[in-house]
Scaffold this active site. Structure first.
Site, PDB file in Angstrom:
ATOM      1  N   ASP A 118       0.861  -1.175   0.000  1.00 48.00           N
ATOM      2  CA  ASP A 118       0.000   0.000   0.000  1.00 48.00           C
ATOM      3  C   ASP A 118       0.904   1.234   0.000  1.00 48.00           C
ATOM      4  O   ASP A 118       2.115   1.134   0.228  1.00 48.00           O
ATOM      5  CB  ASP A 118      -0.899  -0.038   1.239  1.00 48.00           C
ATOM      6  N   ASP A 120      -0.115   5.159   1.151  1.00 46.64           N
ATOM      7  CA  ASP A 120      -0.308   6.049   2.302  1.00 46.64           C
ATOM      8  C   ASP A 120      -0.335   5.266   3.605  1.00 46.64           C
ATOM      9  O   ASP A 120      -1.086   4.298   3.755  1.00 46.64           O
ATOM     10  CB  ASP A 120      -1.625   6.829   2.155  1.00 46.64           C
ATOM     11  N   ASP A 310      -1.974  -0.569   5.610  1.00 41.98           N
ATOM     12  CA  ASP A 310      -2.438  -0.024   6.895  1.00 41.98           C
ATOM     13  C   ASP A 310      -3.930   0.264   6.941  1.00 41.98           C
ATOM     14  O   ASP A 310      -4.469   0.560   8.005  1.00 41.98           O
ATOM     15  CB  ASP A 310      -1.689   1.276   7.207  1.00 41.98           C
TER      16      ASP A 310
END
Length: 357
Positions: A118, A120, A310
């Protein structure tokens, strides 16, 4: 995947944990819930709830979707000892990938690692302005090192072209808009020997609709200080991280009002972001499966997919790996969350440690 009766949950605080960092990197050569609000229930809610109750519900849902990254003393009503016990229990179920290095390395022997990352909150820190979510040079070098030896994909809710400008690395697979826009290296690489550029776009028919929604949201959010509307090509993100909490209800009102005009779109939530997406059955888990198939590993037992993320949207990928019983999902979080990931890391600085060569 979706629990329609549990939009609200208390955010738990974080407790520091000491970990042993091995000298050797695993990648040297040799996570919250995803919340999807069905249109039928959304319309019922808008029709039957008094305005204040509806706004309060959305504020609570928005707050619950974005737990804090550190543990303020008043974030939980639990006594500190109980909170520590809860965190310890969570860590026992999702131990640090750093402390479990040897086990992961052992599982990778004789297998082709495929890395999914991922952006961000994983490769870059979470920042107030999403247009300034830059990854560090150190992180870029770490990703570059991983991609030298293993097929590597960036899987993000961002627009594919935008995240590519952030990462600035050729030779990777970029999957934007939660995997609805995928493009691989066009030049022949170690992992792309046939020199066939992977290109997949799952929702082209929605592009005019997404563009219209983006323009409407830009106009609606103009007077809300701190609101940020981001057109991610196949989805629209409304960031409220910098919006005063008293205005969160207004943000939600504007978004749902516009969404009611587009029955082929749906509303989901991330960390301090509301997202409008096509109703098609495609997500980061589907993107992971598509990329594994494109790389020739669809039904292979000789592959070890590793996905690090996240956000609750990464849970779709974690669930795919868990169902397959193959590979590992690693959740980046300082707070306990319901997750299908196997292991955890606390922040991007630990992501560097686990992937750098």
């Amino acid at each position: 995947m979706t629990n329609h009766n549990a939009l609200i949950s208390d955010a738990k605080g974080s407790i520091g944990v000491a970990v042993r960092v091995p000298n050797q990197s695993l990648f040297s050569p040799g996570g919250g819930r995803y919340i999807s609000i069905p249109r039928k229930k959304l319309v019922q809610k808008l029709e039957t709830d008094p305005s204040q109750t509806r706004t309060h519900s959305w504020i609570e849902a928005m707050r619950a979707s974005s737990p804090t990254r550190t543990r303020p003393g008043n974030i939980s009503s639990l006594p500190e000892s109980d909170e520590e016990d809860e965190y310890s229990s969570w860590m026992a179920q999702h131990p640090s990938a750093l402390t479990m290095f040897e086990e992961i390395a052992e599982a990778s022997k004789g297998k082709q690692i495929v890395m999914f990352l991922d952006y961000d909150g994983t490769l870059s820190p979470i920042v107030e302005n999403p247009d300034r979510a830059y990854m560090s040079d150190e992180m870029r070098e770490a990703v570059k090192g991983v991609a030298r030896y293993f097929p590597t994909a960036i899987v993000t809710g961002r627009c594919r072209d935008k995240v590519r400008r952030f990462v600035k690395l050729p030779g990777l697979y970029y999957a934007g808009s939660h995997g609805m826009d995928i493009k691989g290296p066009s030049k022949k690489t170690k992992h792309n020997k046939n020199n066939k550029g992977v290109l997949f776009q799952a929702a082209n028919e929605f592009l005019p609709m997404i563009d219209q929604v983006s323009k409407c949201l830009l106009e609606k959010m103009r007077d809300i200080e701190g609101a940020n509307v981001e057109n991610n090509k196949f989805c629209v993100s409304v960031h409220y991280r910098c919006v005063d909490q008293k205005d969160w209800g207004l943000v939600a009102e504007h978004v749902t009002s516009i969404l009611s005009e587009y029955p082929k779109l749906r509303l989901t939530q991330g960390r301090k972001v509301l997202e409008i997406r096509p109703t098609i059955k495609w997500d980061k888990g589907k993107a992971l499966e598509f990329l594994l198939e494109s790389l020739g590993f669809a039904n292979s037992n000789d592959v070890l997919p590793i996905y690090i993320g996240d956000d609750r949207t990464d849970e779709d990928a974690f669930k795919v790996l868990k169902k397959k019983g193959q590979g590992f999902g690693i959740l980046v979080s300082k707070v306990p969350k319901e997750t299908s990931a196997t292991y955890s890391l606390q922040e991007p600085s630990e992501v560097i440690l686990i992937i750098c060569c």
